[in-house]
Design an enzyme around this catalytic site. Structure first.
Site, PDB file in Angstrom:
ATOM      1  N   GLU A 179       0.828  -1.213   0.000  1.00 25.98           N
ATOM      2  CA  GLU A 179       0.000   0.000   0.000  1.00 25.98           C
ATOM      3  C   GLU A 179       0.861   1.261   0.000  1.00 25.98           C
ATOM      4  OE1 GLU A 179      -3.099  -0.024   2.948  1.00 25.98           O
ATOM      5  OE2 GLU A 179      -3.912  -1.945   2.266  1.00 25.98           O
ATOM      6  N   GLU A 307      -4.985  -8.740   0.287  1.00 25.60           N
ATOM      7  CA  GLU A 307      -5.761  -8.365   1.466  1.00 25.60           C
ATOM      8  C   GLU A 307      -7.200  -8.205   1.017  1.00 25.60           C
ATOM      9  OE1 GLU A 307      -4.442  -5.153   3.996  1.00 25.60           O
ATOM     10  OE2 GLU A 307      -2.332  -5.538   3.530  1.00 25.60           O
TER      11      GLU A 307
END
Length: 503
Positions: A179, A307
């Site tokens: 991220e 995720e």
């Protein structure tokens, strides 16, 4: 009128990679400390500090791959802090999360690379490491790969042997950051492209010269399509004498969390809204594939959803991101798997967040016990698809429209896979009433060899506790065989059904 499912046995999609049923464990709340690791706490059986009741439950799932150490934690984690004698390891900040249920942002580093590899050995799971791009360096990442994978006479390889692992760990999957558009540095897509090239170059060098394992690199993608396109466009400016810019990665990742209302206190419309939002996972995959088709049309880069899952508002940093895990959550997971099976030709891995105690976990623990959640039961049921050939599955069913959502909710979701002479069919009835479902196959001689149902006698807001975990295990369900490869089953409200068909 009921719903109809037609399994098109002669319309294969691709092999379902077992890694679609992967998992994710981060240094967050009670996932590692208290979930996988208890050290010298003798209230539960351990293997050198690893909690074996948790391991026994996870081992029953035949876990294919486990991602670690994060998550946001990965981009402030320096791997050398977590090796060597535990009593000599430093306590460091945890810049993003707290440990346990206390608001203490500290990391003791009792659980590090060797402990994680031992967990993977116990589970027979492939390790997947996320390298620190946000606050680390290409050299640090390359050193970690050398430490894990080199079978030779360097200082790092010798240090691994001194730490108890003479043989290399042969880590195949390496995430180049996490991220990095957010907690991993708030980089622009162009900045991440620059950093990715640097890190991938050094990881590739170590892979080519020092590792017998074929390393596969995972770049960081985004659920916002423009970010992926800008990243891929900037990456194309890479100058190289040996390979093109898109040869620096095998996979690109996307993350998707979703919620609607409380974890246990929700109304019917919030029930359907969560299911509608779970369909965004498939849409995220499609958007990432579209971006790759524009900028890297000749590549075979696949998508990793490393995720995904439900993140309810009750899960906050001050409680270790813990939430109750309900039947509603589990039904949403079944639908996500159906969407991933439909995209088996482009999805190489998926990792639910997270393995133990955190978010949509599969196992929960207290000081003395460990138990399975409803989502665990869906994984257990669906993993029979692993390694099979996904088949085109047409579902004719009514849909529930959800206001202001891009997706509606088909009341029945399904997928099927071929395994030699057997076809495995899973279907979920998302309706709040029972549904008569007809399943048809192309082979007229097909017959049902086995069947099972989840959640037939439980409400959608029921959640797992150590005293009721057995209530979510599979039960039996009757299937009527009409001949000509046609079967009928009355599916209870908000339940999941599996059929093993000999065809």
């Amino acid at each position: 009128m009921g719903s109809e499912i037609h399994v098109q046995q002669h319309e294969p999609i691709a092999e379902i990679d077992p890694n679609l049923y992967g998992h994710f464990a981060e240094h967050l709340g009670r996932c590692i400390y208290g979930g996988l690791w208890v050290g010298e706490d003798d209230r539960v059986p351990t293997d050198d500090g690893i909690r074996m009741d948790t391991i026994d439950l996870l081992a029953n799932l035949e876990m294919p791959v486990l991602r670690w150490p994060g998550g946001c934690f990965a981009d402030d984690y320096h791997w050398e802090d977590g090796i060597g004698p535990r009593e000599e390891r430093p306590t460091r900040r945890n810049a993003f999360w707290t440990q346990g249920r206390a608001d203490i942002p500290e990391e003791p580093n009792e659980f590090g690379t060797e402990e994680f590899m031992r967990v993977c050995d116990l589970l027979d799971a492939e390790p997947y490491l996320a390298a620190n791009l946000g606050s680390g360096s290409p050299g640090e990442a390359a050193d970690w790969l050398e430490y894990c994978n080199y079978d030779g006479d360097t200082e790092l390889a010798n240090r691994r042997a001194e730490n108890g692992s003479e043989e290399p760990h042969d880590v195949k999957f390496w995430g180049v950051g996490n991220e990095n558009w957010g907690c991993g540095g708030r980089l622009s897509p162009e900045q991440y492209a620059e950093e990715f090239r640097r890190f991938a170059t050094y990881l590739r060098s170590v892979d080519g010269l020092l590792s017998e394992q074929d390393v596969e690199l995972v770049s960081v993608g985004h659920i916002h399509d423009d970010w992926n396109r800008k990243f891929l466009d900037a990456l194309s400016e890479c100058a190289s004498f040996t390979e093109g810019p898109y040869d620096l990665m095998e996979h690109m990742s996307v993350h998707r969390y979703y919620e609607a209302g409380s974890d246990t206190d929700f109304d019917d419309e919030e029930y359907f809204r969560l299911l509608a939002r779970s369909r965004k996972v498939g849409g995220d995959v499609d958007n990432a594939v579209d971006a790759l088709s524009v900028y890297a049309p000749e590549s075979d880069i696949s998508i990793v959803v490393d995720e995904w899952g439900v993140w309810h508002p009750e899960a906050t940093n001050t409680n270790g991101l813990e939430q109750e895990n309900t039947v509603r959550d589990a039904i949403s997971a079944a639908g996500v798997f159906d969407d991933l099976h439909e995209r088996a030709d482009v999805v190489a891995m998926a990792n639910i967040a997270q393995t133990v105690n955190v978010l949509q976990c599969l196992v929960q623990t207290d000081e003395e016990d460990a138990w399975a959640t409803p989502t665990y039961q869906v994984f257990d049921l669906y993993e029979n698809h692993a390694g099979g050939t996904a088949l085109d599955t047409v579902v004719d069913t009514d849909a529930h429209e959800v206001e202001d959502e891009p997706y509606d909710v088909p009341l029945v979701s399904a997928s099927a896979s071929a395994h030699g002479d057997e076809v495995y069919v899973t279907l979920s009835n998302r309706a709040l009433d029972s549904e008569d479902v007809t399943v048809s196959l192309d082979e007229a001689s097909a017959s049902v060899a086995d069947s099972a149902v989840l959640f037939a006698d439980t409400e959608v807001d029921e959640y797992s506790r150590k005293d009721n975990a057995d209530a979510f295990t599979p039960g039996e369900i009757d299937v009527d065989e009409n001949g000509d490869g046609i079967f009928e089953v009355s599916v209870p409200a908000s339940s999941v059904v599996a059929l093993t068909v000999e065809a």
